[in-house]
Design an enzyme around this catalytic site. Sequence first.
Site, PDB file in Angstrom:
ATOM      1  N   GLU A  56      24.889  34.364  28.311  1.00  0.00           N
ATOM      2  CA  GLU A  56      24.022  34.941  29.070  1.00  0.00           C
ATOM      3  C   GLU A  56      23.145  36.258  28.417  1.00  0.00           C
ATOM      4  O   GLU A  56      22.027  36.279  28.720  1.00  0.00           O
ATOM      5  CB  GLU A  56      24.535  35.321  30.410  1.00  0.00           C
ATOM      6  CG  GLU A  56      25.143  34.460  31.214  1.00  0.00           C
ATOM      7  CD  GLU A  56      24.188  33.288  31.890  1.00  0.00           C
ATOM      8  OE1 GLU A  56      22.633  33.850  31.990  1.00  0.00           O
ATOM      9  OE2 GLU A  56      24.386  32.345  32.368  1.00  0.00           O
ATOM     10  N   SER A  96      66.608  26.008  82.588  1.00  0.00           N
ATOM     11  CA  SER A  96      67.710  26.899  82.555  1.00  0.00           C
ATOM     12  C   SER A  96      67.795  27.929  81.330  1.00  0.00           C
ATOM     13  O   SER A  96      68.718  29.019  81.369  1.00  0.00           O
ATOM     14  CB  SER A  96      68.983  25.975  82.313  1.00  0.00           C
ATOM     15  OG  SER A  96      69.138  25.361  83.524  1.00  0.00           O
TER      16      SER A  96
END
Length: 676
Positions: free
Chosen positions: A85, A356
């Site tokens: 680049e 329960s």
Amino acid sequence: MPLLRRLRKGLIYMAGMLLVLFMAAFGFLYYLRVQALPASSISQTSQMLDAQGHVMDTFHAGENRQSVPLKEISPYLVEATLAIEDQRFFSHLGFDMKGMARAALVNLEHFSRQQGASTLTQQLARNLYLTHERTWSRKLKEAMYTIQLEMHYSKDEILDMYLNQIYYGHGAYGAEAASELYYGKHASELTLAESAMLAGIPKGPKYYSPYMDMKNAKDRQRTILQTMADQGIIQLSDAKAAGAEMLNFVPLGTSKQTGLAPYFRDYVRYLAVDKLGIDERLLSEGGIRIYTTLDPEAQRAAEEAVAAGIPEDSEQQAALISIDPRTGYIKAMVGGRDYKKNQYNRVFATTRQPGSSFKPILYLTALQQGSLSPVSQFKSAPTVFTYDDGRQTYAPSNYNNNYVNGLIDMRQAIASSDNIYAVNSIMKVGPENVIDMARKLGIDSPMQPVPSLALGTFPVSPFEMASAFGTFANAGVRIEPTAILRIEDSKGEVLYEAKQAQTTVVDAAHAYVLTSLMESVFETGGTGNRVSATIKRPVAGKTGTTATDAWLVGYTPELATAVWVGYDKGRKLTPVEAHRAAPIFASYTEKALSAVPPKIFPLPDGVVSVYVDPESGKLAGKSCPNRRLESFVSGTQPVEVCGAHGDTAASANGDSDAQAAQSKTWWKQLKRWWSN
């Protein structure tokens, strides 16, 4: 002579013009130097981390962006990016004149734009502050911002910003996000071959992405490797080896952590935004980090236990929530069997009756009041109860109409889940007091002070049940359940840190006695006995079964866990379907604690253990044929001795017998572990 004068004037004029231009240029540069750069609106991906510091989820508004320091990016990626680049990045002042001249010649030769010559600084200026429109005004602004960037930042800082914001395709911005997306690893771990592949993508993500076109991506990678070799950055042999290397890519749309604890992740996001006030935009774009309590090993154990506990073709659902009672930290959460199909989190469902499994809250109330003790007796037989000043009646029944048709005590009632005993207890204790205890334990669901409350007829969420049972496990101290430990912004500043509320609900002695009673659920004759062989450590808990819901809520010293199974639409359960909660609980508990040695529940002060006669509830005399070692809160143990006239208690040595009871329990657990 006139010619000489004209020449001199011309030179003076030119010198003046140059001076003016120089002063103008100097003034312009000075203006740019003191002028602040525009605010950048670049967002950063926020992260959610588990208890081990692993990223388990990310948040972003369409842009997956994770910023890391330059030192945490592989040098290979840095070198590959510069090679392809901007080769003269460290020598130019923002504009590469040689590159621009070369590009102009190539473009002129082909009468088209074949090459660009933008430096990294120019690209950064464009991406940070500008659009990508091709206008002269945009180009002028780009030049100005390029100069300003070079003035305000060092080369390393510019490179850091560039590598953290450049687009690598598929929603990934920055080297870290791209490395996680393509390779499932951190940017610091990238190899030469991986770096060269990644460095080639920003030029054209749709064209050079290996997910879109592997041939183009591979050709681009080899071009970069050759360029690096030509520049002397790497050896030619290394370039060829890297170009021939077979790379392993993460399938698109997945990552190392995808799928882990989706219901928990939703819950954390809800807490962060709705409870803690974290702005949605900050969560999506601010790069914050949310540190959570989730234990990935426990979570995997939970998901595996739920998946294995219900047949794949069944429509039955399940929920599991597990909390460390010592800290309140949520360790695992499963809100359903298939998050992709249904995101409803059943852990927080307040529409399911606990049955329960609610009874221990009743019995803790009774123990604390002193109105009942472990040897208090009621007759297990069909009974009609009258309440509301005689205006109403209630006739509960036991499961499958099984009754002892004789007296039983609290331990037997808990183990066998006797409903008649439970309703007798609430009539003695007072349902208002049971509701008050439930509130102290963190249960906020609506309840009515009626006899059926004893049997868990009012819906309670699994989350509330796990939290309540965690109090039993933590010696009566309730710690507010916690999912988020702290939240930090992108700079590491703490935005939120958990400060847990801690409340003593009951004293440790009462909590221990209840725990001792609930251990019987997993012993011979208990409703959880069928999974006792799976759990190779001391455990206490309670099953709960209604027509449409089945539960097992239980705990060890390290984990309090609630498991619920049932159907979303309240369909009735078959006996087989109702028995699936307990195996899920047992499998999860053992897997989650596989690396933790078994521990007994710690014995607090204020507990005594004595031998009792189960039939009479009295102290067992030496001549009594049946004896059971039972724990009591000191002062509540029986004093009357059964047996022959003048008989003495078999043992009444207080704490020494409590230790004996613990040793006995530990020995039973050890034998069970050895035999399995």
